[in-house]
Design a protein around this motif. Sequence first.
Motif, PDB file in Angstrom:
ATOM      1  N   ARG A  69       0.782  -1.246   0.067  1.00 55.02           N
ATOM      2  CA  ARG A  69       0.005   0.181   0.108  1.00 55.02           C
ATOM      3  C   ARG A  69       0.769   1.190   0.100  1.00 55.02           C
ATOM      4  O   ARG A  69       1.665   1.574   0.945  1.00 55.02           O
ATOM      5  CB  ARG A  69      -0.973   0.130   1.381  1.00 55.02           C
ATOM      6  CG  ARG A  69      -1.918   1.218   1.438  1.00 55.02           C
ATOM      7  CD  ARG A  69      -2.795   1.181   2.458  1.00 55.02           C
ATOM      8  NE  ARG A  69      -2.662   2.452   2.992  1.00 55.02           N
ATOM      9  CZ  ARG A  69      -2.991   2.678   4.355  1.00 55.02           C
ATOM     10  NH1 ARG A  69      -3.151   1.721   4.886  1.00 55.02           N
ATOM     11  NH2 ARG A  69      -3.372   4.019   4.594  1.00 55.02           N
ATOM     12  N   LEU A  70       0.600   2.052  -1.029  1.00 59.46           N
ATOM     13  CA  LEU A  70       1.337   3.262  -1.148  1.00 59.46           C
ATOM     14  C   LEU A  70       1.019   4.350  -0.205  1.00 59.46           C
ATOM     15  O   LEU A  70      -0.268   4.850  -0.252  1.00 59.46           O
ATOM     16  CB  LEU A  70       1.587   3.845  -2.489  1.00 59.46           C
ATOM     17  CG  LEU A  70       2.383   4.989  -2.991  1.00 59.46           C
ATOM     18  CD1 LEU A  70       3.804   4.707  -2.740  1.00 59.46           C
ATOM     19  CD2 LEU A  70       2.220   5.430  -4.273  1.00 59.46           C
ATOM     20  N   VAL A 102       5.792   2.906   2.291  1.00 58.82           N
ATOM     21  CA  VAL A 102       4.705   2.093   1.972  1.00 58.82           C
ATOM     22  C   VAL A 102       4.282   1.152   3.139  1.00 58.82           C
ATOM     23  O   VAL A 102       5.055   1.022   4.162  1.00 58.82           O
ATOM     24  CB  VAL A 102       5.171   1.053   0.732  1.00 58.82           C
ATOM     25  CG1 VAL A 102       5.511   1.829  -0.643  1.00 58.82           C
ATOM     26  CG2 VAL A 102       6.198   0.243   1.053  1.00 58.82           C
ATOM     27  N   LEU A 103       3.305   0.512   3.117  1.00 60.27           N
ATOM     28  CA  LEU A 103       3.063  -0.379   4.104  1.00 60.27           C
ATOM     29  C   LEU A 103       3.029  -2.049   3.428  1.00 60.27           C
ATOM     30  O   LEU A 103       2.360  -1.937   2.516  1.00 60.27           O
ATOM     31  CB  LEU A 103       1.703  -0.126   4.667  1.00 60.27           C
ATOM     32  CG  LEU A 103       1.513   1.130   5.750  1.00 60.27           C
ATOM     33  CD1 LEU A 103       0.064   1.335   6.101  1.00 60.27           C
ATOM     34  CD2 LEU A 103       2.520   0.864   6.905  1.00 60.27           C
ATOM     35  N   LEU A 104       3.698  -2.862   3.973  1.00 56.57           N
ATOM     36  CA  LEU A 104       3.801  -4.080   3.539  1.00 56.57           C
ATOM     37  C   LEU A 104       2.610  -4.944   4.071  1.00 56.57           C
ATOM     38  O   LEU A 104       2.590  -5.034   5.426  1.00 56.57           O
ATOM     39  CB  LEU A 104       4.744  -4.971   3.656  1.00 56.57           C
ATOM     40  CG  LEU A 104       6.023  -3.910   2.923  1.00 56.57           C
ATOM     41  CD1 LEU A 104       7.356  -4.855   3.077  1.00 56.57           C
ATOM     42  CD2 LEU A 104       6.001  -3.622   1.452  1.00 56.57           C
ATOM     43  N   GLN A 105       1.273  -5.572   3.569  1.00 55.83           N
ATOM     44  CA  GLN A 105       0.250  -5.752   4.481  1.00 55.83           C
ATOM     45  C   GLN A 105       0.129  -7.389   4.092  1.00 55.83           C
ATOM     46  O   GLN A 105       0.407  -7.663   2.986  1.00 55.83           O
ATOM     47  CB  GLN A 105      -1.007  -4.865   4.092  1.00 55.83           C
ATOM     48  CG  GLN A 105      -0.778  -3.572   4.322  1.00 55.83           C
ATOM     49  CD  GLN A 105      -2.171  -2.716   3.914  1.00 55.83           C
ATOM     50  OE1 GLN A 105      -2.631  -2.951   2.531  1.00 55.83           O
ATOM     51  NE2 GLN A 105      -2.455  -1.708   4.757  1.00 55.83           N
ATOM     52  N   PRO A 142       6.338  -4.078  -5.245  1.00 54.66           N
ATOM     53  CA  PRO A 142       7.339  -4.057  -4.466  1.00 54.66           C
ATOM     54  C   PRO A 142       8.782  -3.632  -4.975  1.00 54.66           C
ATOM     55  O   PRO A 142       8.953  -4.344  -5.940  1.00 54.66           O
ATOM     56  CB  PRO A 142       7.111  -5.625  -3.740  1.00 54.66           C
ATOM     57  CG  PRO A 142       6.332  -6.208  -4.643  1.00 54.66           C
ATOM     58  CD  PRO A 142       5.794  -5.298  -5.495  1.00 54.66           C
ATOM     59  N   LEU A 143       9.260  -3.137  -4.154  1.00 50.18           N
ATOM     60  CA  LEU A 143      10.666  -2.520  -4.343  1.00 50.18           C
ATOM     61  C   LEU A 143      11.418  -3.574  -4.354  1.00 50.18           C
ATOM     62  O   LEU A 143      12.685  -3.844  -5.149  1.00 50.18           O
ATOM     63  CB  LEU A 143      11.124  -1.422  -3.443  1.00 50.18           C
ATOM     64  CG  LEU A 143      12.746  -1.093  -3.639  1.00 50.18           C
ATOM     65  CD1 LEU A 143      13.089  -0.437  -5.120  1.00 50.18           C
ATOM     66  CD2 LEU A 143      12.830  -0.078  -2.533  1.00 50.18           C
TER      67      LEU A 143
END
Length: 191
Positions: free
Chosen positions: A47-48, A77-80, A112-113
């Motif tokens: 989630r940006l 970002v949030l990694l969810q 994802p980076l």
Amino acid sequence: MTLDSRWQPHERYCRAAIPQALCAWLLDPESLTLRLQQLCPGRFKVRLVALQRGRPARSEVEALGMRRGSHALIRQVLLQCGGEPWVYARTVIPLRSLRGRLKRLAHLGTRPLGAVLFADPGMHRGVVELACIEPGQALYTAATAHLRTRPAAIWGRRSVFTIARKPLLVSEVFLPAFPAAHAARRTWRSR
């Protein structure tokens, strides 16, 4: 308020100071994105939160070898997993790094980076640094802004990645909903 936390190379931390449940995650040199996708199959999402040009914190400027006052692209970002935020990630990319094939990093959106970094055969990862991030630090405020209840402290790691001699800094902060954080929550303290 300062974004700067007390980042230290991981070897300077006594293993007993690092929450045992998070230790393997904090010290893992591989892609966090890949590990999270394996832990949360089919429900992992990025989630940006923000993407903007700005001035990095002093410790970020120093880690990247930038001149004071320089600007960078800052991606948060949030990694969810299943809509639950597990990791807050902040990437600082000096504007001089956004040239050539790295120009694409400015347009990742919700991709994802980690998938981009670890797919590049010329990628080099610097030393993993750790920090116990506490209230009163801007990174704590940014990482916990979306949480209903804020923990006493959170742990994070960061590294400088280099591709084609161009650096970027990735900080990853483990949030209370992350499965390993449940076991570690009682032991989080400043060192």
